[in-house]
Design a protein around this motif. Structure first.
Motif, PDB file in Angstrom:
ATOM      1  N   GLU A 114       0.835  -1.193   0.000  1.00  0.00           N
ATOM      2  CA  GLU A 114       0.000   0.000   0.000  1.00  0.00           C
ATOM      3  C   GLU A 114       0.875   1.250   0.000  1.00  0.00           C
ATOM      4  OE1 GLU A 114      -3.317   2.253   2.784  1.00  0.00           O
ATOM      5  OE2 GLU A 114      -2.834   0.146   3.191  1.00  0.00           O
ATOM      6  N   LYS A 115       0.633   2.160  -0.956  1.00  0.00           N
ATOM      7  CA  LYS A 115       1.440   3.359  -1.090  1.00  0.00           C
ATOM      8  C   LYS A 115       0.565   4.598  -1.291  1.00  0.00           C
ATOM      9  CE  LYS A 115       5.445   1.331  -0.781  1.00  0.00           C
ATOM     10  NZ  LYS A 115       6.338   1.595   0.385  1.00  0.00           N
ATOM     11  N   VAL A 116       1.108   5.749  -0.872  1.00  0.00           N
ATOM     12  CA  VAL A 116       0.510   7.048  -1.165  1.00  0.00           C
ATOM     13  C   VAL A 116       1.539   7.809  -1.992  1.00  0.00           C
ATOM     14  CG1 VAL A 116      -0.475   9.169  -0.250  1.00  0.00           C
ATOM     15  CG2 VAL A 116      -0.731   7.024   1.024  1.00  0.00           C
ATOM     16  N   SER A 117       1.208   8.056  -3.253  1.00  0.00           N
ATOM     17  CA  SER A 117       2.156   8.683  -4.175  1.00  0.00           C
ATOM     18  C   SER A 117       1.761  10.134  -4.433  1.00  0.00           C
ATOM     19  CB  SER A 117       2.200   7.916  -5.501  1.00  0.00           C
ATOM     20  OG  SER A 117       2.540   6.556  -5.289  1.00  0.00           O
ATOM     21  N   TRP A 118       2.769  10.995  -4.582  1.00  0.00           N
ATOM     22  CA  TRP A 118       2.530  12.390  -4.933  1.00  0.00           C
ATOM     23  C   TRP A 118       3.791  12.955  -5.569  1.00  0.00           C
ATOM     24  CZ3 TRP A 118       4.824  11.092  -0.501  1.00  0.00           C
ATOM     25  CH2 TRP A 118       5.780  11.950   0.058  1.00  0.00           C
ATOM     26  N   ILE A 119       3.632  14.092  -6.252  1.00  0.00           N
ATOM     27  CA  ILE A 119       4.761  14.764  -6.901  1.00  0.00           C
ATOM     28  C   ILE A 119       5.177  15.936  -6.033  1.00  0.00           C
ATOM     29  CG2 ILE A 119       5.531  15.981  -8.971  1.00  0.00           C
ATOM     30  CD1 ILE A 119       3.409  14.442 -10.551  1.00  0.00           C
ATOM     31  N   PRO A 138       5.016   4.743   6.407  1.00  0.00           N
ATOM     32  CA  PRO A 138       5.696   3.842   5.458  1.00  0.00           C
ATOM     33  C   PRO A 138       5.039   3.786   4.087  1.00  0.00           C
ATOM     34  CG  PRO A 138       4.448   2.583   7.071  1.00  0.00           C
ATOM     35  CD  PRO A 138       4.434   4.007   7.539  1.00  0.00           C
ATOM     36  N   ARG A 139       3.834   4.325   3.960  1.00  0.00           N
ATOM     37  CA  ARG A 139       3.150   4.307   2.665  1.00  0.00           C
ATOM     38  C   ARG A 139       3.668   5.383   1.724  1.00  0.00           C
ATOM     39  NH1 ARG A 139      -2.575   5.813   3.774  1.00  0.00           N
ATOM     40  NH2 ARG A 139      -1.478   7.236   5.179  1.00  0.00           N
ATOM     41  N   PHE A 140       4.302   6.410   2.244  1.00  0.00           N
ATOM     42  CA  PHE A 140       4.634   7.579   1.446  1.00  0.00           C
ATOM     43  C   PHE A 140       5.639   7.249   0.352  1.00  0.00           C
ATOM     44  CE2 PHE A 140       3.434  11.109   4.689  1.00  0.00           C
ATOM     45  CZ  PHE A 140       2.100  10.802   4.481  1.00  0.00           C
ATOM     46  N   ARG A 141       5.322   7.736  -0.862  1.00  0.00           N
ATOM     47  CA  ARG A 141       6.111   7.406  -2.048  1.00  0.00           C
ATOM     48  C   ARG A 141       6.193   8.646  -2.956  1.00  0.00           C
ATOM     49  NH1 ARG A 141       4.153   5.255  -7.136  1.00  0.00           N
ATOM     50  NH2 ARG A 141       5.769   4.093  -8.247  1.00  0.00           N
ATOM     51  N   PRO A 142       7.119   9.565  -2.688  1.00  0.00           N
ATOM     52  CA  PRO A 142       7.291  10.713  -3.587  1.00  0.00           C
ATOM     53  C   PRO A 142       7.794  10.245  -4.946  1.00  0.00           C
ATOM     54  CG  PRO A 142       9.060  10.614  -1.981  1.00  0.00           C
ATOM     55  CD  PRO A 142       8.078   9.565  -1.571  1.00  0.00           C
ATOM     56  N   VAL A 143       7.242  10.808  -6.011  1.00  0.00           N
ATOM     57  CA  VAL A 143       7.609  10.389  -7.362  1.00  0.00           C
ATOM     58  C   VAL A 143       7.969  11.615  -8.204  1.00  0.00           C
ATOM     59  CG1 VAL A 143       6.192   8.300  -7.280  1.00  0.00           C
ATOM     60  CG2 VAL A 143       5.206  10.433  -8.152  1.00  0.00           C
ATOM     61  N   ALA A 144       8.630  11.351  -9.330  1.00  0.00           N
ATOM     62  CA  ALA A 144       9.164  12.439 -10.145  1.00  0.00           C
ATOM     63  C   ALA A 144       8.199  12.943 -11.210  1.00  0.00           C
ATOM     64  CB  ALA A 144      10.468  12.005 -10.798  1.00  0.00           C
ATOM     65  N   GLY A 145       7.225  12.122 -11.604  1.00  0.00           N
ATOM     66  CA  GLY A 145       6.351  12.548 -12.685  1.00  0.00           C
ATOM     67  C   GLY A 145       5.048  11.779 -12.718  1.00  0.00           C
ATOM     68  N   LYS A 146       4.209  12.119 -13.691  1.00  0.00           N
ATOM     69  CA  LYS A 146       2.858  11.568 -13.739  1.00  0.00           C
ATOM     70  C   LYS A 146       2.826  10.072 -14.032  1.00  0.00           C
ATOM     71  CE  LYS A 146       0.734  15.948 -15.086  1.00  0.00           C
ATOM     72  NZ  LYS A 146       0.016  16.691 -16.165  1.00  0.00           N
TER      73      LYS A 146
END
Length: 279
Positions: A114-119, A138-146
């Motif tokens: 389970e993850k929470v993704s955002w830019i 632990p769910r947090f998942r910063p990402v670089a793009g759409k």
């Protein structure tokens, strides 16, 4: 013999302004659960977030998370029931959000986790506050793009911002029967939250399922906000805390003390003790 399921909202209802369940409410509810009360909470939060703010509350009760998308056993993390999107429905959400320039928080299962993704570069004050209140999640998942933002098995979308920015998104999904979409102002804050979920993911539907799982004949619920209206509609009795919005008070069976005054726990204690009527 009537078998009653008691269900409460968390934020603004069971939780106080410090985003916690008071020691009095924890002690009262746990004692009643130990003596046979069938009790749960229904929240828009995840299990991880809800577990932190309800620390000390019994984990022997299945809970309703993500506004009804999941029924979860807290002690094990087992998902007892779930609702999801089709691939076509996920693609439409992505297209509509991109069209309106909205960068959401995306809740999904990525490689089974389970993850929470955002830019990060698209963060606003509301998103930064959300992240600051859930540090080391632990769910947090910063990402670089759409492309990375929309990876995985997406099941919930949260958009945080100004009402005028989010209203067009709400209008699209509110009028599409495949989705359930809510928009409301954040408690004690200026920003608004627009949340997009599968049509069957609602507190009301999850309560119906849990009612059947437990063999209950009645439902008594407690809430404070407009997103609690469907839960109230399917309840045999429904009580609004005194700090609730007028729309909810108008349809409530009665008004109880506020979240700051332990309204839910005091009502339960009065109703179920000492004789235990309603158990």
């Amino acid at each position: 013999m009537d078998k009653t399921l008691y269900v409460t909202d968390l934020d603004g209802t069971l939780l106080n302004r410090q985003d916690r369940v008071s020691p009095f409410s924890i002690s009262t509810i746990n004692n009643l659960v130990e003596n046979g009360m069938l009790f749960t909470y229904a929240t828009a939060r995840s299990l991880i977030s809800a577990s932190k703010v309800t620390e000390g509350l019994s984990t022997n009760i299945p809970v309703i998370a993500y506004n009804g998308a999941f029924i979860i056993q807290p002690s094990t993390g087992e998902i007892l029931s779930s609702e999801g999107f089709t691939e076509e429905e996920r693609a439409l959400v992505r297209d509509v959000l991109n069209t309106h320039g909205i960068s959401p928080l995306v809740y999904s299962f990525v490689n089974g986790m389970e993850k929470v993704s955002w830019i990060p570069q698209n963060e606003n004050d509301g998103i930064r506050r959300y992240l600051s209140l859930r540090q080391r999640d632990p769910r947090f998942r910063p990402v670089a793009g759409k492309d990375a933002l929309y990876e995985g098995e997406m099941f919930y979308f949260t958009c945080i911002g100004k009402k005028e920015e989010l209203q067009p998104v709400y209008d699209v999904f509110f009028n599409d029967s495949r989705y359930r979409c809510t928009i409301q102002q954040e408690l004690y804050r200026p920003e608004y939250w627009c949340e997009i979920m599968p049509a069957k993911a609602s507190k009301a539907n999850a309560i119906r399922r849990l009612k059947e799982m437990w063999g209950c004949t009645r439902v008594v619920s407690f809430g404070d906000a407009v997103n609690d209206l469907p839960m109230f509609e399917i309840s045999d009795e429904c009580y609004a805390v005194s700090n609730a919005v007028d729309e909810l008070k108008a349809v409530a069976t009665g008004i109880i003390e506020s979240n700051e005054e332990n309204g839910v726990a005091r009502w339960l204690l009065h109703r179920l003790s000492p004789a235990g009527s309603g158990m």
